[in-house]
Design a protein around this motif. Structure first.
Motif, short mmCIF file in Angstrom:
data_model
loop_
_atom_site.label_atom_id
_atom_site.label_comp_id
_atom_site.label_asym_id
_atom_site.label_seq_id
_atom_site.Cartn_x
_atom_site.Cartn_y
_atom_site.Cartn_z
N GLY A 242 0.84 -1.20 0.00
CA GLY A 242 0.00 0.00 0.00
C GLY A 242 0.87 1.24 0.00
N ASP A 243 0.35 2.34 -0.53
CA ASP A 243 1.14 3.56 -0.70
C ASP A 243 1.74 4.08 0.60
N ASP A 244 0.95 4.12 1.66
CA ASP A 244 1.43 4.72 2.90
C ASP A 244 2.62 3.96 3.47
N LEU A 245 2.49 2.63 3.55
CA LEU A 245 3.59 1.83 4.10
C LEU A 245 4.79 1.80 3.16
N PHE A 246 4.53 1.78 1.85
CA PHE A 246 5.64 1.80 0.89
C PHE A 246 6.48 3.05 1.08
N TRP A 247 5.86 4.21 1.11
CA TRP A 247 6.62 5.44 1.25
C TRP A 247 7.26 5.55 2.64
N LYS A 248 6.58 5.06 3.65
CA LYS A 248 7.18 5.04 4.98
C LYS A 248 8.44 4.18 4.97
N GLY A 249 8.37 3.04 4.29
CA GLY A 249 9.53 2.15 4.19
C GLY A 249 10.66 2.77 3.38
N ILE A 250 10.33 3.43 2.28
CA ILE A 250 11.35 4.09 1.46
C ILE A 250 12.08 5.14 2.28
N ARG A 251 11.33 5.94 3.01
CA ARG A 251 11.97 6.98 3.83
C ARG A 251 12.84 6.38 4.93
N ALA A 252 12.36 5.28 5.53
CA ALA A 252 13.14 4.63 6.59
C ALA A 252 14.41 4.01 6.03
N TYR A 253 14.32 3.39 4.87
CA TYR A 253 15.50 2.79 4.21
C TYR A 253 16.52 3.87 3.89
N TYR A 254 16.06 4.97 3.33
CA TYR A 254 17.01 6.05 2.99
C TYR A 254 17.63 6.65 4.25
N GLU A 255 16.82 6.84 5.26
CA GLU A 255 17.36 7.42 6.50
C GLU A 255 18.44 6.52 7.10
N LYS A 256 18.22 5.22 7.07
CA LYS A 256 19.18 4.29 7.68
C LYS A 256 20.46 4.16 6.87
N TYR A 257 20.34 4.18 5.53
CA TYR A 257 21.51 3.91 4.69
C TYR A 257 22.00 5.14 3.94
N ARG A 258 21.54 6.30 4.35
CA ARG A 258 22.03 7.54 3.76
C ARG A 258 23.53 7.66 3.96
N ASN A 259 24.26 7.93 2.89
CA ASN A 259 25.72 8.05 2.91
C ASN A 259 26.40 6.78 3.39
N ALA A 260 25.74 5.65 3.17
CA ALA A 260 26.27 4.36 3.60
C ALA A 260 26.07 3.34 2.47
N ASN A 261 26.16 2.06 2.80
CA ASN A 261 26.00 0.99 1.82
C ASN A 261 24.92 0.03 2.26
N ALA A 262 24.23 -0.55 1.29
CA ALA A 262 23.13 -1.47 1.60
C ALA A 262 23.11 -2.62 0.61
N GLN A 263 22.47 -3.71 1.05
CA GLN A 263 22.18 -4.86 0.21
C GLN A 263 20.67 -5.03 0.14
N SER A 264 20.24 -5.91 -0.75
CA SER A 264 18.82 -6.18 -0.91
C SER A 264 18.20 -6.64 0.41
N SER A 265 18.94 -7.45 1.16
CA SER A 265 18.43 -7.95 2.43
C SER A 265 18.18 -6.81 3.42
N ASP A 266 18.95 -5.72 3.31
CA ASP A 266 18.73 -4.56 4.18
C ASP A 266 17.42 -3.87 3.83
N LEU A 267 17.14 -3.75 2.54
CA LEU A 267 15.86 -3.18 2.12
C LEU A 267 14.71 -4.04 2.62
N GLN A 268 14.86 -5.35 2.49
CA GLN A 268 13.80 -6.27 2.95
C GLN A 268 13.57 -6.10 4.45
N THR A 269 14.63 -6.03 5.22
CA THR A 269 14.51 -5.90 6.67
C THR A 269 13.75 -4.63 7.05
N VAL A 270 14.09 -3.53 6.38
CA VAL A 270 13.41 -2.27 6.67
C VAL A 270 11.94 -2.36 6.31
#
Length: 551
Positions: free
Chosen positions: A412-440
């Protein structure tokens, strides 16, 4: 980088104070490309360019730490070949105080011997010269004027800069460029100074204070006309064009300000000191260099154009995904290219409506289908590629974008965008893998997404669905038979929705979200009257090829 979109650009554009977290790299890739235990903090690059030769001179001060007591470190730098004039020859390595340090140059690396200093900062100064074979493109633009442009992706920075040329080792950087005064110099970060030198030369200094991967550390040198488009939240937006293209190009690049604002609003803060959009002789349609995006000189239209906006949106989206939240390794390229592909489409949805999004997603679907026919075993996450350029394919771009589209509708849109913002906040100026996106995304939504990520990222292909429906008047029900017919034998778990339509073709009702988890399934849907027609996936939310029996 290298965006695709509806219309004439499609072929051209698909050629092509923060604690940094480290994501574990796939076995083999780390040994081939990275240097575990060495963490570069900053590069200070000095380059001397000339109009009389393609030879360059370089001096790079590298600040780094070692997590162990190793005494030998290496940095990537392409060496001269016996049969070629290209390559960089190291003349000396020293400490900042001038003390000479032993080094050797072999296997396209500079090996440096130093006293052990675990977890302490070390600085070395490498002086070198040579002619780059690639990485720094020295050529003429379409007006016959000499230009210099960095083209570092995937690991071509090492052709002219001594670096750890891997996306996992991010660092701040500065460029001091000594060049003929006729050139304007663009680079990452903030302009520090321009000063005249003897003999008609000029020294230009830029500094990037946010850690970035080497793939997006660049310079550009050409005759430029520059427009200050405005600023967004204190971030200046600029357009750098060849003077003969400037009037048209300023129009083309102007939407960048609105695009920047859209992504800041939807994703989170912009990480860099400016946003410069630069006409260049890059080999790609666009290259997302941090804070100074390079666009191919052929893409000049001179009027408002959705294709050009799509390109701008793709490259600007990379400033969040690829530059700031960076894939831990090239095998995870979809975290950069899939994101930029989909976020470009999301911007077009914002600017032009849902029909435009559907048109883009359908075109992308076609590219996925064609590529899958050529590479039936190909997967989005791919650590088998021996030629990294092979990763610039529809699995990384269009299929990666479709994964995000499906995830958006899964959550759903609300949770998707909440997740995108949380993923970016956590990995901003850092490195991530697909599993990190899944976890968030799991943390934000409370849903288990193992099956979703496994089947779309690590399984080849897509569902090829054959379906049919019939109305059972006695039971007052619509009976829908569905079969997955893909040759791979892999069965996907997919949500299915059917639109039930009346005589005028308009929807009179819609099924609930049905879950298909087997190769063959029958769904019985209560329905009071016989429908005139039935359509599958009316909102275009599933990556599949669907064929209705008898049609």
């Amino acid at each position: 980088m290298k965006e695709q979109k509806i219309g004439f650009l499609a072929g051209l554009l698909l050629l092509a104070a923060v604690t940094i977290t480290r994501a574990q790299l796939p076995i083999g890739y780390a040994a081939r490309y990275a240097q575990p235990g060495v963490d570069v903090q900053n590069y200070a690059f000095t380059l001397t360019l000339s109009d009389s030769t393609n030879q360059i001179k370089g001096e790079t001060t590298i600040r780094f730490t070692r997590s162990d007591d190793r005494q030998t470190v290496w940095f990537d730098l392409i060496s001269p070949r016996d049969s070629s004039e290209t390559g960089m020859r190291v003349r000396s390595v020293s400490l900042p105080d001038g003390k000479v340090v032993p080094f050797s140059q072999r296997n396209d690396r500079v090996f440096i011997n130093l006293p052990a200093a675990p977890n302490q900062i070390t600085d070395v100064v490498i002086r070198y010269d040579g002619m780059p074979a690639r990485g720094l493109i020295i050529s003429q633009n379409k007006f016959g004027e000499r230009t210099f442009f960095g083209d570092n992706w995937p690991n071509n920075a090492r052709n002219y800069l001594p670096v750890v040329d891997h996306p996992s080792d991010k660092a701040t950087c500065s460029f001091a460029v000594n060049a003929p005064a006729t050139y304007r110099i663009i680079s990452n970060g903030k302009l520090q100074s321009e000063s005249n030198l003897p003999n008609g030369r000029k020294l230009t200094r830029w500094q990037e204070n946010t850690p970035i991967p080497t793939k997006v550390m660049v310079i550009g040198a050409a005759k430029f006309a520059v427009e200050e488009v405005g600023s967004v939240g204190g971030v200046p937006v600029q357009s750098w064009l060849y003077p003969n293209d400037s009037q048209k190009g300023f129009v083309d690049y102007r939407p960048a300000k609105e695009i920047l604002q859209y992504f800041i609003n939807k994703i989170g803060p912009y990480s860099y000191e400016k946003l410069a959009n630069v006409e260049s002789t890059t080999i790609f349609g666009g290259m997302e260099n941090a804070s100074c995006i390079f666009y191919n000189e052929k893409i000049i239209v001179g009027k408002k154009d959705s294709d050009v906006e799509a390109l701008l949106a793709h490259e600007i989206a990379h400033q969040w995904f690829g530059n700031s939240a960076t894939e831990a390794d090239w095998s995870q390229l979809w975290l950069s290219e899939g994101f930029a592909t989909y976020f470009s489409a999301l911007y077009l949805e914002h600017a032009y409506g849902k029909d435009t999004l559907n048109a883009v997603m359908n075109q992308n679907k076609g590219q996925i289908f064609r590529f899958s026919a050529l590479k039936p075993k190909g997967t989005i996450v791919d650590s088998t590629a021996s030629n990294l350029m092979d990763l610039l394919n529809p699995n990384s771009y269009q299929k990666g974008g479709w994964v995000l589209h499906m995830l958006r509708h899964e959550l759903g849109d609300d949770l998707f965008w909440k997740g995108i913002r949380a993923y970016y906040e956590k990995y901003r100026n850092a490195n991530a893998q697909s599993s990190d996106l899944q976890t968030v995304m799991e943390s934000v939504s409370g849903k288990k997404l193992d099956q979703f990520f496994q089947q779309w990222l690590h399984q080849p292909g897509y569902p090829e669905v054959v379906w049919g429906s019939k109305y059972d008047a006695a039971k007052k029900a619509l009976v829908i038979d569905v079969r997955q017919a893909q040759r791979s034998g892999v069965v996907f778990a997919i949500p299915l929705t059917f639109s039930i339509r009346g005589a005028n073709g308009r929807e009179i009702s819609r099924t609930a979200r049905l879950s298909m988890t087997e190769q063959n399934q029958t769904f019985t849907v209560p329905l009071a009257t016989r429908p005139v027609s039935v359509a599958i996936d009316p909102d275009n939310t599933v990556l599949m090829r669907a064929v209705e029996m008898g049609k």
